[in-house]
Design an enzyme around this catalytic site. Sequence first.
Site, short mmCIF file in Angstrom:
data_model
loop_
_atom_site.label_atom_id
_atom_site.label_comp_id
_atom_site.label_asym_id
_atom_site.label_seq_id
_atom_site.Cartn_x
_atom_site.Cartn_y
_atom_site.Cartn_z
N GLY B 325 10.47 2.48 -3.47
CA GLY B 325 10.27 3.76 -2.79
C GLY B 325 9.99 3.57 -1.32
O GLY B 325 10.41 2.60 -0.69
N SER B 326 9.23 4.48 -0.79
CA SER B 326 9.07 4.56 0.67
C SER B 326 8.34 3.37 1.28
O SER B 326 8.31 3.24 2.50
CB SER B 326 8.33 5.84 1.05
N VAL B 327 7.73 2.52 0.50
CA VAL B 327 7.00 1.41 1.13
C VAL B 327 7.93 0.47 1.89
O VAL B 327 7.48 -0.31 2.73
CB VAL B 327 6.16 0.58 0.12
N VAL B 328 9.23 0.55 1.63
CA VAL B 328 10.13 -0.32 2.40
C VAL B 328 10.53 0.29 3.73
O VAL B 328 11.22 -0.33 4.52
CB VAL B 328 11.42 -0.67 1.60
N LYS B 329 10.10 1.52 3.98
CA LYS B 329 10.54 2.17 5.22
C LYS B 329 10.17 1.39 6.48
O LYS B 329 10.97 1.34 7.42
CB LYS B 329 9.99 3.60 5.29
#
Lengths: 372, 628
Positions: B325-329
Amino acid sequence: MTAEATNKTPTPTEWVARWHLDLPLLIGLAVCITLGLFVLYSASNRSMDVVTDQGLRIALGLVCMVVVAQIPPEWFRTLTPPSYLLGLVLLVLVLFVGDAAMGARRWIDLGPVQFQPSEIMKIAMPLAVAAWFNDRPIPPKLPDIFAIAIIIMIPVALVANQPDLGTAVLIVGSGVAVLYLAGLRWRTIGILFLIVLAAAPLIWFNMHEYQQQRVLTFFNPSRDPTGAGYHIIQSKIAIGSGGLFGKGWLNGTQSHLNFLPASDTDFIFAVLAEEAGFLGVLGLLALYVFLVARGLYISIKSQDTFQRLVSGSLSLTFFIYVFINIGMVAGLLPVVGVPLPLISYGGTSMVVMLIAFGILMSIHTHKKLLAT
Amino acid sequence: MADEKAFKNHPAERRIFLSRIIVVVLAMFVMLGILVTRMGWLQIAKHDYFTTRSKDNRMRVEVVQPVRGLIYDRNGTILAQNLPAYRLVVIPEQVENMDKALDRLSQYVEIRKKDREHLRRRLAHTPSFRAVPMRLNLSKREVARFEVNRYRFPGMEIRAGLSRYYPLGRFTGHVVGYVGGITGPELLMLNDQRYRGATRIGKTGIELYYESLLRGYPGSRIVEANAVGRTVRTLEYHPPRSGKNLYLTISARLQKVAFQALGKHSGAVVALNPESGDVLAMVSKPSYNTNLFVGGISSKAYNRLLNNPRNPLYHRAIQGQYPPGSVVKPVMALAALESGVIEPEKQVWCPGYVTLEGSDHHYRGWARWGQGWVDMREAIYRSTDVYFYKMAMKMGIDTIHKFGSMFGLGQKTGIDLPSENSGIMPSRGWKHAHHGTRWFPGETLITVIGQGYMTATPLQLAQMTSLIAQRGKGYQPHLLRAVRNPKSGQLRTIKPDPIKPINLDNPKHWDVVIDGMRAVVNNARGTAHDYIGKNLQYTLAGKSGTAQVTELKQGVIAPDIEDMPYGQRPHALFIAFAPIEDPKIAVAVIVEHGGGGSSVASPVARKVIDAYLLGDKPVRQAKADVSS
């Protein structure tokens, strides 16, 4: 022999001489072999089959010995190169059609008979090296050494590949023994020794794991007390418990030796030591020494270099085999799988040893009037 | 050649030979002397030693098992130890009728059917003079009962030994692992010498990975035994070499905090020290009591664990492959900056969705009505999906794959544990190999927000966080801190192993991304602000992620999390590191099906970081002081 036959029947001594046999050797061999059969009977758990088997081999060996004793030594010179080549061929053959036993390809199975080509090499080698010096002067010079190195290394490589490191080392030893007796300079010996020392790490890393284990376990048997070290521990227990007089024939503690898988072959000495005691051990050693001494005497009395080298090296190497086997069984040397000459159960070794003695007899009894 | 025989000086050659023979004879005397002396020593001097006292006395060679190395946490708290235990062994050659003897024996000591079978199998490939263990972990009562009736059981005896015990059981279960019985196939593969008579071998975790350090080397003992088989005296003793003691990088205290912080949820927490790669904590929940396995777990208990729908045996921290999810942003933002498709201050319009050319499929952000004009920092701290979709359209999957891979996604970290999974960092090549079709543009969009084919393990996410915290410098994550040789006391500390640093074309880009992550916590509109932004005693940077597990159909409004069935709820993720200016800890948290990343996962991370940076150092320092 004179053309006219006399009416007397030949005395034993004359009969022996006519057949080109050497009486002292004959007696020594007979005593040793007989003793061996008794020990074998005990070690094989009273198996008459084993003893009969061995007896047949002995018979075969004795026949070969007598046959070989008839051959004049000059013929050995001529026969050596083909024998050497035959040995090589057999060694190559065994790699392809050999029976794999205990993880090694050493045997060729000819139906009723099995034999080990590497054992043949044990006497073909000294013959080959000695033959080299037949027409060449001794002491050996550098070209000689190179040539002989090749002569030695080819079969040794084949044997070591079987894998049979113990026999390979012995074959090298038998070749080197001839070189030594031929007067290889001490300095050269020293240099060769250093070369071997330097090559030791290389050899170590090329050894199979179990071979390395054997060497390591030798230096510290408690490393593997329930495995390879176990045999040595059990062997020492058997020997030590024999005491001065031994436990008596057939009274060895079987529970010890049930777990020595080679109790009728490589470790048979332990059976003798346990049952005949220290006195029995001294007796057997004396017997072996007698045979070796007679062999050396024959070599001193030989008439040319080839015969001297052959008889000397055969006697010397015979002694080495005895020393190594007994040393191994007593825990002085690593376990290397070398049989006890003339006693261990095993056909090829017996026949080969007897042939070697036949050669000795031939050399001694074919004396020319004019010594060279 | 035949015509010219080399000149041979025969008398001279004879002299050479004779001189050599003399040396040979002397040497033979010496060698004979050696043999005779040796024989005399064995047969006369040591005769009594080798002789047995009575006709029934026998010699036995016994293996002495080495003590297995202990496992400690970084501060000396014991994680795996050896406690005394009693076992019953049998020497087959001394037992006349095994079945009858076992029947008689079962009157005093419990012999289960599987014990008999196990014995039968072990007997098949052990020589009859070697002792075979028959029952382990006898109770004191069984020991007493047997010893009283011992005379009736020649060939059997009680041996005292050690049994493995894990005092912290569940908390460290997955990392430390457990030892269990050696199976037949395992025995065949092992170096026989080292494992003679052994019954236990590491099966999972550190116990497995460092088995060769922990095992040690067996010793031996030659004993004299009487007719009944009882050891009368020891003749020779060669001590075993104990296994080495291991000090792990994890802190037991932090493990407990992390474990409890997950509450009733399933999930994982991994905390690394970015300056060394030390794993400070690695927790997988639910966990299980590893002590059950040591003595041989009952099949009932084992099936209960296997069939538990929450999979307690699964080591989520290194095996769980989740859509991040968004933690790779933050990584995607760096990719966008480095590939030049955007500047940090440039504003991008977010109406709540984007469409691709030639299709009217709406790729939605999580904020239904959009977030207006956002620049990069804001896109990070407000987690604006649309911003990243637009970046993805410009970068393309190849750039995304390249950057993701640089940060370790899709590759194993090489942690010193068995069975690590590598996650997936998708690419064109990957898709072709695994699905046989080409890459579709829409897939780039969902990949950039950490959904779709992309998966990562919590350990990988922690390492990724660590790399961001240290601006590209990183170390090999590892669990082993130091090894001590118990005999010599010598301690060998494992040095941190640097990995190839990530060098950006413009190092200032690190600042942009880290600022964004700081704002996640500090800025009033940062996704995590409301949950963990208050009362911070250190600077904290982080990123939340809410990973969808099911696809939402077009036009459907996402239901409330509580209304969704458990298996369809999104995963809650959070990554964080602190302090920002000098990072000492990097954390990745996943709460399976936990719902919102900020609401559920970030408090877990906060608790762990608080405990590490602010908590008391443990008062008790074990005698083995490992602090460097």
